[in-house]
Scaffold this active site. Structure first.
Site, short mmCIF file in Angstrom:
data_model
loop_
_atom_site.label_atom_id
_atom_site.label_comp_id
_atom_site.label_asym_id
_atom_site.label_seq_id
_atom_site.Cartn_x
_atom_site.Cartn_y
_atom_site.Cartn_z
N ASP A 1 -6.89 -21.49 -41.23
CA ASP A 1 -8.08 -20.64 -41.02
C ASP A 1 -9.07 -21.41 -40.15
OD1 ASP A 1 -9.39 -18.04 -42.11
OD2 ASP A 1 -10.97 -19.60 -42.19
N LEU A 2 -9.55 -20.76 -39.05
CA LEU A 2 -10.53 -21.41 -38.17
C LEU A 2 -11.90 -21.44 -38.86
CD1 LEU A 2 -9.58 -19.93 -34.68
CD2 LEU A 2 -9.09 -22.20 -35.57
N ASP B 1 -8.97 -14.74 -37.66
CA ASP B 1 -8.74 -16.16 -37.37
C ASP B 1 -7.77 -16.79 -38.37
OD1 ASP B 1 -10.32 -15.94 -39.58
OD2 ASP B 1 -11.78 -17.48 -39.00
#
Length: 897
Positions: free
Chosen positions: A760-761, A803
């Site tokens: 996950d960004l 994301d």
């Protein structure tokens, strides 16, 4: 019974030859035995001489080797055991030829030995003759046979002087060969001459002893232990029962080599010769007896033939005396035979003339007495009734009568004979192994002076005549009833018969005579000419012609007919008449034309099809192929039809097709897809096997349709890929991820499983809010490219949306998994540059191991929990589920490679 002249002559000659052979054998017996013994003596002398030469050469060679080795040796004393071992190692080739090698000082004591025996070192040999001879003379020498002072084993010693660099003798090099050891001397003990003969070696001298003897107990023993050998060494003549002994001196060693052959072996060839001569004599005696008997048989053969001819009791055999030939004979016998032939010629002449007439007749003649007993039959009579002449004269004709005719025929014959009347009857006879015969019988009494003296009669086989009449009647019934047009003409072509079907076909009224018609009333002009030019000449050559012609029907229409012309000849081979058979084939030709048109239509349609169409018969052979299949195989249609599938596609390919083809031939339709590689590309084909059945349910063959579905398959693959691909990043989407996850956890996947990484960004929402969604999309694409660089081609990378990313990695150990997670955190933290815009983000990673016995949702949940722990611990890091070993520094993103 008195012996014949031939037997007496043969017996006398046999006794005479046997006596001569016995006298000759007894006279030459002593000379034969002496000659054989001389030959054996010469052979043994040559053998012993060769053995002595070989022994002398070997002794010289061994002594020379010892002498050359001593010439290379400079001392017999060594400072240490190691020096002695190095010396013996340097002369290993020489030492290997002897049982032992030792060095002796000038004081006569052994200073070194190989192989090393502690008791030998220091032994005093100054009193040994070989040591004295070498020390006194200064030359190499061979000892007399002696026994070791340690162990007492018999051996001989080769000795040579050892000198230092100044040429002064410093000792003696000695090498021994055990007489009981496996060497060239010891092997002579086991050498056999013949079956029980042997070799021996004697040391000559005042008290000669055995150096070599097969009996170990006699080694080094005095030759008096073998009196026969002792006498031979003394030059005394042997006894007749003594063994044959041959001697040869080996001068260089003072030895004598000899051989001993037992007397029974010496005399064995004479015994064999005597045995063979006995059998040869018996054979010669038998041969002489047979030869004399055969000669007498040949000389007396004419007289024997005459004797046999005169003793024949059967009167009929006297006919042969008129032409009696006894072969080449003496003048006396020949004169007797000529007189006998002339006399018997007059006796049998009249009867021979009468019987010749009867035997020439095809009718069977017979003669009986008044009581019915047969006294004469000719050959035809025997042939007709299937009897030998003896059986015919024994009235066996009664046994040949058919059971249903037997009682009636015998009663009628007896009644006519008793009344003296002429007898006529038609009788049936059964001949074993043949069809029943019908016989016409006629007999009349022979009357002399008003009284019957017997009967004479004649029989005739009328079976063929009756059968021919029956066959003609049956044939006429068939000809009258057949629907085919049948006609006959004479040799000149004039019609003589037409059956009812022919009349109806040609429209000829039943009351019209066929002699009023000609061939032009039945055939058009061109056919008439064809018959004259082609059909008739061909039929005359081969006996028959078959083909198609044209004929007029009742409406005077020209129709095609199947036409057969047969030529009939008489018994002399001359032309008698013609027969013709015709059949209307309009319907058949129409059917053939329709079938041909259908076949051409089918071929045209299947050739226009893009797929391959073929038909394989129940025997596995091609019966039909279209152009596409023939082109695929690179063969013409004509060359394919008739071949088996295995012959065309090859055995390897046929094994893949065998199962569905056999199922289809068993009546079960088959449909399957097949993948083939052509060059570097894959081709997909759909194959259908459709069985064709007869009316009774059996399979005639299989229709095979092969369709290229490559384009459809490629489209399906593209659509499937699009349905599983994220359009923004080109990675797998959620559907593609679920598909690969299912495969990874499938029970069919037997290899070691890998792991799942959820990514996950961190802070991505800020990018969309600050720079817009277009820039956010660029960041997502850039991060996707970075993920591709750190993963392997066998790994699967996916984007769920927004994301969120995931990586399914293949088999990997914990250490490599830590490094991969660290690299992902590292590439996520690198700045993203888009023109003047620089964006700094980070990413968090959760990792869980894949397992066969764990559901995918559970693995996903474990990785998701680890991801949230990473975010909860400050983001920009990775965390592992409990099934991954965690090191102290593995979760720190700053230490990730």
């Amino acid at each position: 019974m008195r012996p014949t002249l031939k037997f007496q002559a043969a017996f006398l000659a046999t006794i005479l030859v046997a006596a001569l052979l016995c006298i000759a054998f007894l006279a030459e017996r002593t000379k034969f035995r002496s000659d054989i013994q001389v030959l054996i003596q010469k052979h043994q002398q040559a053998l012993v001489k060769d053995a002595a030469t070989d022994l002398r050469q070997r002794m010289d060679d061994y002594l020379d080797i010892v002498q050359r080795t001593a010439a290379q040796t400079r001392t017999v004393h060594f400072g240490s055991p190691q020096d002695a071992r190095r010396y013996f190692a340097s002369i290993a080739p020489t030492a290997g030829m002897f049982d032992s090698v030792f060095l002796v000082g000038m004081d006569g004591k052994v200073t070194a030995v190989s192989p090393y025996v502690e008791q030998v070192v220091g032994v005093d040999v100054h009193d040994r003759d070989y040591f004295k001879q070498v020390v006194v003379v200064g030359q190499a020498a061979v000892s007399a046979p002696l026994r070791n002072r340690i162990g007492g084993a018999p051996n001989i010693v080769f000795a040579a002087p050892v000198s230092d660099d100044a040429g002064h003798m410093v000792g003696v090099l000695c090498a021994s060969l055990g007489l009981l050891r496996p060497n060239f001397l010891g092997d002579m003990r086991t050498t056999r001459i013949g079956e029980h003969g042997y070799l021996f070696v004697v040391q000559r001298g005042n008290a000669p002893v055995f150096v070599i003897h097969p009996d170990d107990a006699k080694l080094l023993a005095n030759t008096s232990a073998e009196p026969d050998i002792e006498k031979a060494l003394a030059g005394q003549p042997p006894d007749e029962t003594a063994p044959m002994i041959t001697l040869e001196n080996v001068i260089s060693t003072g030895w004598t080599l000899g051989s001993v052959i037992p007397r029974n072996e010496v005399d064995a060839p004479f015994a064999v010769m005597r045995h063979r001569l006995g059998w040869a004599s018996l054979f010669l005696i038998a041969l002489v007896a047979c030869s004399v008997w055969g000669g007498m048989q040949l000389l007396l053969r004419p007289l024997h033939r005459l004797h046999v001819a005169l003793r024949r009791a059967d009167h009929c055999e006297w006919d042969g005396l008129t032409t009696l030939d006894v072969g080449h004979a003496s003048p006396e016998i020949d004169s007797i035979v000529r007189s006998l032939r002339a006399l018997m010629g007059q006796v049998v002449q009249q009867r021979a003339e009468l019987e010749a007439v009867n035997d020439a007749s095809p009718l069977g003649f017979f003669r009986t007495r008044n009581d019915g007993r047969t006294t004469y039959v000719n050959n035809a009579y025997c042939s007709i009734l299937g009897l030998s002449k003896e059986d015919a004269l024994a009235d066996s004709w009664r046994d040949r009568l058919a059971p249903e005719d037997k009682e009636r025929a015998e009663r009628a014959w007896d009644a006519s004979r008793e009344a003296g009347l002429v007898f006529r009857d038609l009788q049936r006879f059964s001949i074993p192994g043949e069809p029943e015969r019908q016989i016409s019988v006629t007999a009349a009494p022979v009357v002399v002076d008003g009284a019957a003296q017997g009967y004479v009669g004649v029989i005739e086989d009328i079976t063929q005549r009756v059968r021919a009449e029956q066959a003609i009647g049956a044939l006429m019934s068939i000809l009258e009833a057949t629907p085919d047009f049948i006609a006959q003409t004479d040799r000149y072509g004039q019609l003589t018969y037409i059956n009812p079907a022919g009349r109806a076909f040609a429209g000829i009224p039943a009351d019209k005579a066929i002699s009023e018609t000609t061939i032009t009333d039945y055939h058009p002009p061109e056919t008439v000419q064809f018959l004259k030019d082609v059909v008739v000449p061909t039929a005359l050559r081969s006996g028959m012609w078959m083909g198609e012609t044209l004929a007029y029907n009742a409406k005077r229409e020209v129709v095609p007919v199947a036409h057969t012309v047969i030529v009939h000849r008489d018994s002399a081979g001359k032309l008698d008449h013609y027969s013709a058979l015709m059949r209307d084939i309009r319907a058949e030709k129409a059917a053939k034309e329709a079938v041909q048109r259908n076949a051409e239509t089918l071929q045209t349609v299947t050739d226009a099809m893009p797929g391959q169409v073929l038909f394989v018969g129940a025997d596995g052979r091609y019966e039909f192929v279209n152009a596409a299949y023939a082109s695929e195989m690179g063969m013409s249609r004509s060359s394919l039809v008739g071949k088996t599938v295995a012959e065309v596609v090859g055995l390897a390919a046929y094994e893949r097709l065998r199962e569905p083809l056999e199922k289809a031939l068993a009546g079960n339709p088959q449909r399957f897809e097949r993948e083939e590689r052509i060059g570097s590309s894959l081709t997909y084909r759909e194959v259908q096997y459709v069985p064709q059945f007869r009316a009774d349910g059996t399979v005639i063959g299989v229709h095979i349709l092969v369709t290229d579905i490559t384009a459809r398959k490629e489209k399906e693959v593209r659509l499937k890929a699009l349905s599983m691909t994220d359009h923004l990043t080109g990675l797998l989407n959620r559907a593609g991820f679920d598909n690969q996850m299912e495969k990874a956890l499938s029970s069919d996947n037997r290899r070691e499983l890998g792991a799942l990484l959820l990514i996950d960004l961190d802070g991505f929402k800020r990018v969309n809010d600050t720079y817009g969604h277009a820039t956010g999309d660029e960041v997502l694409r850039a991060f996707a490219d970075r993920l591709r660089t750190v993963t392997r081609p066998s790994d699967f990378v996916a984007r769920f949306g927004g994301d969120e990313f995931a990586v399914i990695v293949g088999p990997v150990n914990d250490d490599a998994l830590h490094k991969l997670a660290g690299r992902i955190v590292s590439i996520g933290a690198r700045p993203y540059k888009f023109g003047e815009v620089v964006i700094e983000l980070g990413c968090s990673v959760g990792v869980a191991r894949l397992s066969h016995n764990v559901d995918g949702a559970v693995v996903f949940s474990a990785a998701d929990d680890a991801l949230y722990r990473a975010k909860g611990h400050g983001k920009g890091r990775y965390e592992f589920s409990d099934d991954v070993a965690v090191t102290e520094t593995a979760s720190e993103s700053s230490e990730a490679p």
